[in-house]
Design an enzyme around this catalytic site. Structure first.
Site, PDB file in Angstrom:
ATOM      1  CG  ASP A   1      37.275 -39.153  73.054  1.00  0.00           C
ATOM      2  OD1 ASP A   1      37.276 -37.917  72.900  1.00  0.00           O
ATOM      3  OD2 ASP A   1      37.933 -39.919  72.334  1.00  0.00           O
TER       4      ASP A   1
ATOM      5  CD  GLU B   1      37.504 -38.238  66.494  1.00  0.00           C
ATOM      6  OE1 GLU B   1      37.000 -39.203  67.075  1.00  0.00           O
ATOM      7  OE2 GLU B   1      37.934 -37.225  67.082  1.00  0.00           O
TER       8      GLU B   1
END
Length: 863
Positions: free
Chosen positions: A336, A532
């Site tokens: 990520d 997020e």
């Protein structure tokens, strides 16, 4: 643990005395419509299963891969493993460095243009493609994009309901169709690779990514995981379908199970729970042939159980032993955003541990040149075995072959390229919205309304497409958008007008119009966009009236006046909403429906949809403010509405008056006069209430609040957003030397009793990179309402850090215990200087016991 309540779709072999030690999972059983069945129960697995992928490639693939690999240099191999962000690399650099893939993050567009056209996207895609095809290896580049509910970065694209809404529909075929439409949208703008679906089995709804998970129930996630991959990859078996794209199962593993729902936090699950709860979506997705898996930011640690994997980006057990070994995944593993930099001992541009642990493509958005240099050197020195590099590139080439890229045309010549029709799938989106609507209350069968009804529409989200689309929409957090940014969208208000006629609809967002004389009031309320990190509630409660008091205020104006009130909740998670439900005759959870708000309106009006309300909760609904985690397998499970609850149109159920007891503002204790046990988060990618980040100077000592865009400026100091740990998580402050100035985080509404942190040997901790050493004396201080304050001299601290890598600074709060009133603190963090200085700050917090860490500063070093 019994999973009979979970009911995850299963093909695992039941436990038998003569069964093989390792279970095997293949394609799921099918329902009557031919899609993956949502099973009623799931056998408990004793071990990680072997997953039989239906996408196996073609004969001769492996020989072809070996021949390509044999002709590559080390630098070209590392180039294939490197994934820069489109804003940080040119097409010519793709050619020069033999780059294997590029990505664009949320809110990143060709040329930085939010309104980039399909042709703009295709032109850049062609430029990257042509550059790769003219490189020495001629290996085609692939472009990955966060298409998590449609091609949501692209102006004008239809945006589908977020996954929480699809979960409420309980329709695997719908998920397949939405994923297939998303693939066509991606092809319309020239990308190859979707960073979706998210397969998190969310256990604590305080997590800011709750809406990205289909359900807290693994059986839904298992079935949906299969069909999401099936739709994105166009039913792939030997090659990804002609109209498909490469899909990603993410985030491996356990991102939905962190303590307090903290994004990128610690998952303390046993291995059995990882296997039987958090692993389920991957079994479905990998059986469908998902070619890529993205690693999760979270840690997997439980000292009591002897589990200490730490950050999963560096976990050999999770990636090599479990995913690639036991499960048998033969595609590629991608990190990520700057995820390798979170592994202990690593930076964003250097992490042999992560590569050795099994990461094949490293998402290194900006520092990619340094990453290539470092990785080549680490191979040459033996830190990374050449065999590991060859395995990574083999997997990358395997995926590219299975995608048909070596035989493909440039992006603008592929199916659906520049297709306006592919980008706009309004009818499918509207159907998806209808199916996801969940009716929680309908006293007196107020719904559906008659087509001739005269209604008053109120609430902040009735005519706000940004609110109904949520995060990951045009921008990363979904913020900064207006209705004008969605030219092909329908707000809920517009949908109501379409159903009832303009003349029968009066709109007043704040509810000041008298409801008398209307057949019904429709109140559209709920959450505002987040993604997020920023969306984490952490220690905050789930009480909607505390989070969004304006919603209760508008309901108070229109309820109890003799006109039925229908409330539509737009949001990304269940909240404690007893007060709002009590003021409503009918209450609908619309989740985050996307650009087709008309689908919400269709269900409110009789005769517009023959099926009526069908949605049922894929997440349990709380009955109190601090009731999280809340799952059927949680101790003392007692929700307001259980998993699977949802009224059908015409069903006669009366919901009585609910308890309106307000919970505390915080669901964790800061200790008061006792001992704190939880971190006090002050700034975590954004301000954590009650604190707001500000700058002050001779220009305005009263303080200028740093805006939601992360910027603020005085002559003496300016602040812009920056990356410290992850994308956009920090504030870069520049003191110009024009005068005294400060960056600080303050509770402007009052003070907090933080004595518990002093009692707990806490440390003030923050992550920082120092770009320019301070020219003059620089201090860090805490205030108990000025002139009550205490400070330490941080000049040497920041000078020593200048030009170095990111560092976590830990200062014992006891260093400030010389006149500071810990019972009445309003400013727990402040940096002040009057000379030139530049540094970035992120993740500011007070951590119990942090003062005892070996790397904590001593008070004597700060005098």
């Amino acid at each position: 643990m019994s999973l009979s309540l979970l009911g995850a779709a299963a093909q695992a072999l039941p436990a038998q005395a003569d069964a093989p030690a390792q279970p095997v999972i293949g394609q799921p059983a099918k329902d009557k419509d031919g899609c993956a069945k949502i099973e009623k129960s799931l056998p408990t697995l004793a071990d990680w299963p072997k997953v039989d992928s239906r996408l196996k490639g073609k004969a001769g693939d492996e020989q072809r891969i070996a021949e390509i690999l044999k002709g590559m240099t080390l630098e070209e191999k590392v180039g294939q493993m490197t994934q820069p962000e489109i804003a940080a690399i040119t097409p010519d650099e793709v050619r020069q460095y033999a780059i294997g893939s590029v990505l664009n993050g949320g809110g990143s567009w060709p040329g930085g243009k939010k309104y980039a056209t399909q042709q703009d996207w295709l032109n850049l895609a062609d430029a990257f493609w042509n550059a790769s095809k003219t490189s020495r290896t001629k290996i085609p580049v692939i472009w990955g994009i966060d298409a998590v509910h449609g091609n949501n970065n692209v102006y004008g694209a239809t945006v589908f309901p977020h996954n929480i809404g699809l979960g409420a529909a309980h329709d695997p075929c719908l998920v397949r169709d939405v994923a297939g439409a998303t693939a066509r949208q991606i092809r319309a703008t020239g990308q190859d690779w979707a960073f979706s679906p998210t397969l998190a089995v969310v256990q604590d709804d305080r997590w800011g990514r709750t809406y990205e998970g289909f359900s807290e129930d693994p059986r839904i996630t298992r079935s949906y995981g299969f069909e999401a991959i099936n739709g994105l990859q166009d039913g792939a078996t030997k090659r990804i379908g002609y109209n498909g794209v490469i899909a990603t199962a993410k985030h491996f593993i356990g991102d939905g199970g962190t303590i307090n729902g903290q994004d990128q936090g610690v998952n303390p699950s046993s291995e059995a729970d990882m296997i039987n709860i958090h692993g389920q979506g991957y079994y479905g997705a990998l059986a469908a042939g998902s070619q890529t898996v993205m690693v999760s930011f979270n840690s997997w640690t439980n000292a009591d159980l002897g589990i200490n994997e730490g950050k999963l980006h560096g976990s050999d057990k999770a990636l090599n032993q479990i995913l690639k070994g036991k499960i048998g995944f033969d595609g590629l593993v991608v990190s990520d955003w700057n995820g390798i930099g979170q592994v202990t001992g690593c930076t964003n541009s250097s992490c042999p541990q992560a590569i050795n642990a099994g990461i094949d493509i490293v998402m290194v958005p900006n520092d990619w040149k340094a990453f290539i240099t470092n990785t080549v050197a680490q191979v040459q020195s033996g830190q990374i075995p050449m065999s590991r590099i060859d395995d990574a590139v083999t997997r990358i080439l395997r995926v590219k072959l299975r995608d048909g890229l070596f035989e493909s045309q440039k992006p603008s010549d592929r199916s659906y390229a520049n297709s306006d029709e592919a980008l706009k799938d309004n009818w499918l989106a509207r159907d998806a919205v209808r199916e996801s609507q969940t009716l929680l209350k309908n006293n007196g069968n107020v719904l559906p309304l008659k087509p001739s009804s005269k209604v008053l529409v109120v609430g902040k989200s009735a005519d706000n497409i940004a609110n109904q689309t949520g995060g990951w929409t045009l921008s990363w957090q979904g913020t900064g958008n207006t209705n004008a940014d969605f030219p092909n969208a329908t707000s809920i208000l517009t949908g109501i007008k379409q159903n009832l006629g303009d003349a029968n609809v009066t709109f007043d967002a704040t509810g000041t119009v008298d409801p008398k004389g209307f057949d019904a009031v429709i109140a559209v309320i709920g959450e505002t966009p987040y993604a997020e990190g920023v969306g984490d509630l952490t220690r905050k409660s789930l009480e909607a009236a505390r989070l969004y008091p304006e919603d209760l205020a508008v309901l108070d104006k229109v309820s109890g006046k003799g006109t039925p009130v229908v409330t539509v909740y737009v949001g990304g998670r269940p909240l404690y909403m007893n007060k709002e439900i009590n003021r409503s005759d009918a209450f609908v959870a619309a989740w985050l429906p996307g650009t087709e708000g008309g689908g919400v309106a269709d269900m409110l009006v009789k005769g517009k949809d023959g099926t009526g309300y069908q949605g049922t909760l894929s997440y349990s609904w709380p009955k109190s403010a601090c009731q999280s985690p809340l799952n059927p397998w949680s101790p003392g499970y007692d929700p307001l509405f259980k998993l699977g609850y949802g009224l059908k149109t015409g069903q006669r159920v009366t919901i009585g008056q609910l308890d309106e007891t307000s919970g505390p503002a915080s669901c964790t204790s800061t200790g008061g006069g006792g001992t704190a046990t939880e971190d006090l988060s002050i700034f975590d990618r954004t301000d954590v209430p009650p604190y707001t980040s500000q700058i002050g100077s001779t220009e305005n000592w009263g303080g200028t609040v740093i805006g939601p865009d992360g910027t603020a400026a005085h002559t003496e100091i300016n602040v812009v957003p920056t990356d410290v740990n992850v994308q956009g998580d920090g504030l870069k402050a520049t003191w110009t030397g024009a005068g005294a100035a400060q960056l600080y985080m303050q509770n402007t509404a009052g003070t907090n009793d933080l004595r518990g942190y002093l009692n707990a040997d806490a440390a003030l901790e923050f992550d920082t990179t120092v770009q320019q050493a301070p020219a003059n004396r620089t201090v860090i201080s805490m205030h108990c309402v000025y002139p009550c304050f205490s400070e330490v001299n941080a000049t040497k601290l920041f000078t020593d850090l200048a030009g170095g890598p990111k560092t976590t600074v830990k200062i014992p709060v006891s260093c400030f215990d010389n006149g500071l009133d810990f019972e009445h603190i309003n400013t727990p963090f402040l940096v002040y200087t009057d000379g030139t200085f530049q540094a970035s700050f992120a993740n500011v917090r007070w951590v119990p016991k942090g003062a005892k860490d070996p790397d904590a500063r001593t008070c004597s070093s700060l005098t």
